[in-house]
Design an enzyme around this catalytic site. Structure first.
Site, PDB file in Angstrom:
ATOM      1  N   PRO A  95       1.458   2.645  -4.420  1.00  0.00           N
ATOM      2  CA  PRO A  95       1.119   1.548  -3.453  1.00  0.00           C
ATOM      3  C   PRO A  95       0.228   0.210  -3.575  1.00  0.00           C
ATOM      4  O   PRO A  95       0.055  -0.517  -2.681  1.00  0.00           O
ATOM      5  CB  PRO A  95       0.479   2.694  -1.970  1.00  0.00           C
ATOM      6  CG  PRO A  95       0.285   4.298  -1.988  1.00  0.00           C
ATOM      7  CD  PRO A  95       0.929   4.032  -3.401  1.00  0.00           C
ATOM      8  N   GLU A 122      -2.076  12.987  -2.569  1.00  0.00           N
ATOM      9  CA  GLU A 122      -2.652  11.744  -2.526  1.00  0.00           C
ATOM     10  C   GLU A 122      -2.795  10.881  -3.711  1.00  0.00           C
ATOM     11  O   GLU A 122      -3.385   9.363  -3.588  1.00  0.00           O
ATOM     12  CB  GLU A 122      -3.972  12.431  -2.301  1.00  0.00           C
ATOM     13  CG  GLU A 122      -4.267  13.158  -0.826  1.00  0.00           C
ATOM     14  CD  GLU A 122      -2.864  12.885   0.628  1.00  0.00           C
ATOM     15  OE1 GLU A 122      -1.847  13.477   1.078  1.00  0.00           O
ATOM     16  OE2 GLU A 122      -3.230  11.644   0.840  1.00  0.00           O
ATOM     17  N   ARG A 160      19.783  -3.191 -15.118  1.00  0.00           N
ATOM     18  CA  ARG A 160      20.954  -4.450 -14.478  1.00  0.00           C
ATOM     19  C   ARG A 160      20.630  -5.591 -15.902  1.00  0.00           C
ATOM     20  O   ARG A 160      21.385  -5.941 -15.847  1.00  0.00           O
ATOM     21  CB  ARG A 160      20.663  -4.386 -14.050  1.00  0.00           C
ATOM     22  CG  ARG A 160      21.389  -3.705 -12.073  1.00  0.00           C
ATOM     23  CD  ARG A 160      20.906  -4.008 -10.573  1.00  0.00           C
ATOM     24  NE  ARG A 160      21.274  -5.458 -10.392  1.00  0.00           N
ATOM     25  CZ  ARG A 160      22.902  -5.514 -10.095  1.00  0.00           C
ATOM     26  NH1 ARG A 160      23.456  -4.041  -9.961  1.00  0.00           N
ATOM     27  NH2 ARG A 160      23.412  -6.244  -9.412  1.00  0.00           N
TER      28      ARG A 160
HETATM   29  N1  LIG Z   1       5.283   1.852  -2.365  1.00  0.00           N
HETATM   30  C1  LIG Z   1       5.400   2.336  -2.985  1.00  0.00           C
HETATM   31  O1  LIG Z   1       5.769   1.916  -4.711  1.00  0.00           O
HETATM   32  C2  LIG Z   1       5.019   3.532  -3.297  1.00  0.00           C
HETATM   33  C3  LIG Z   1       4.778   4.996  -5.017  1.00  0.00           C
HETATM   34  C4  LIG Z   1       4.382   5.948  -4.308  1.00  0.00           C
HETATM   35  C5  LIG Z   1       4.146   6.136  -3.229  1.00  0.00           C
HETATM   36  N2  LIG Z   1       3.823   7.563  -3.054  1.00  0.00           N
HETATM   37  C6  LIG Z   1       2.922   9.064  -4.540  1.00  0.00           C
HETATM   38  C7  LIG Z   1       1.618   8.269  -4.424  1.00  0.00           C
HETATM   39  C8  LIG Z   1       0.999   8.525  -3.321  1.00  0.00           C
HETATM   40  C9  LIG Z   1      -0.423   7.336  -2.651  1.00  0.00           C
HETATM   41  C10 LIG Z   1      -0.712   7.394  -4.084  1.00  0.00           C
HETATM   42  C11 LIG Z   1       0.340   7.301  -5.676  1.00  0.00           C
HETATM   43  C12 LIG Z   1       1.091   7.816  -5.622  1.00  0.00           C
HETATM   44  N3  LIG Z   1       3.923   5.675  -2.253  1.00  0.00           N
HETATM   45  C13 LIG Z   1       4.847   4.512  -2.853  1.00  0.00           C
END
Ligand SMILES: NC(=O)c1ccc(NCc2ccccc2)nc1
Length: 255
Positions: A95, A122, A160
């Site tokens: 994220p 996390e 793609r």
């Molecule tokens: N928005 C995204 O691209 C995304 C990618 C992974 C994820 N979850 C795994 C994770 C959680 C916390 C820290 C690093 C990775 N959630 C959302």
């Protein structure tokens, strides 16, 4: 020449979702890309194959240990090098990453390979991000249970763009975001479905008119639903013809 993808994941079977179904499955069978998964659990040193531990400083949840990830990534690098790829990129799906868009997808599709790191819990020990990660990419401003679904979104969007992945190569270049416009509406048989008819222009066989109508629909829909994209289009330079089509669309009030 295959696009080489190595995925570091605790759940390798999840990747079946792109290797077993649809366009990406065919591209995989045709070796347009090759996918290799590495499970950090196989590189864990202890008898319990531990891959996570509590965060220093306290706080909820667990953090993925550095050592199993480090070794998994190193094995992936070795495989990429063995395939003759010496400019691979290690990409961490998180994220906190750069928001994925069409431009980034095009840029990554020019590489010969990449290594995707899927976090769970996390996240991963920061020292792996410092030592091994070239880029962090996010598929959107939200958290999901793991990086695997984000990795599959990234892989699908890149595949793609690879030559030969789609039937007619142009359908990738015609993808709506390729020209910063939303897609025009699509229709197929029957001509009338539950009283709703297909726009007659599409049955006319006049391809110049059909393309004009489709461009007008794309411009109109983008104006209505994604003014931010239209701004981008204006910045890049909109043609007189496109401006006329959009004005005409606004006059019809067909929305
Ligand atoms: N928005 C995204 O691209 C995304 C990618 C992974 C994820 N979850 C795994 C994770 C959680 C916390 C820290 C690093 C990775 N959630 C959302």
């Amino acid at each position: 020449m295959s696009f080489e993808i190595d995925v570091i994941t605790l759940f390798p079977d999840m990747l079946d979702a792109i290797t077993k179904y649809g366009i990406t499955s065919r591209a995989s069978k045709n070796e347009i890309f090759r996918l290799h998964t590495w499970n950090p659990r196989h590189f864990a040193k202890d008898n319990y194959r531990t891959v996570d531990d509590s965060p220093y400083g306290g706080g909820p949840g667990m953090v993925m240990l550095a050592q199993p990830l480090d070794e998994a990534i190193t094995h992936a690098r070795t495989r990429q090098l063995a395939e003759g790829i010496n400019e691979t990129k290690v990409i961490y799906l998180s994220p906190q990453g750069e928001l994925l868009n069409h431009e980034k997808i095009l840029q990554l599709s020019k590489l010969r390979g990449m290594i995707l790191l899927c976090g769970r819990y996390e996240g991963i020990d920061e020292r792996i991000i410092m030592r091994q990660v070239d880029e962090e990419i996010s598929i959107g401003n939200y958290v999901i249970s793991g990086g695997e679904l984000a990795a599959m979104v990234l892989i699908d969007s890149i595949v793609r763009q690879l030559p030969g992945a789609l039937g007619s190569a142009d359908s990738a270049s015609e993808d709506s975001f390729a020209n910063n416009l939303l897609e025009y509406p699509q229709y197929t048989r029957p001509e009338i479905y539950r009283g709703d008819a297909v726009p007659p222009i599409l049955l006319s066989g006049d391809h110049a008119k059909i393309n004009r109508w489709r461009l007008q629909q794309s411009l109109g829909k983008t104006w209505l639903k994604r003014p931010d994209l239209l701004d981008l289009k204006y910045k890049q330079g909109i043609s007189k013809e496109e401006e006329k089509l959009l004005e005409e669309f606004k006059q019809t009030k067909n929305f």
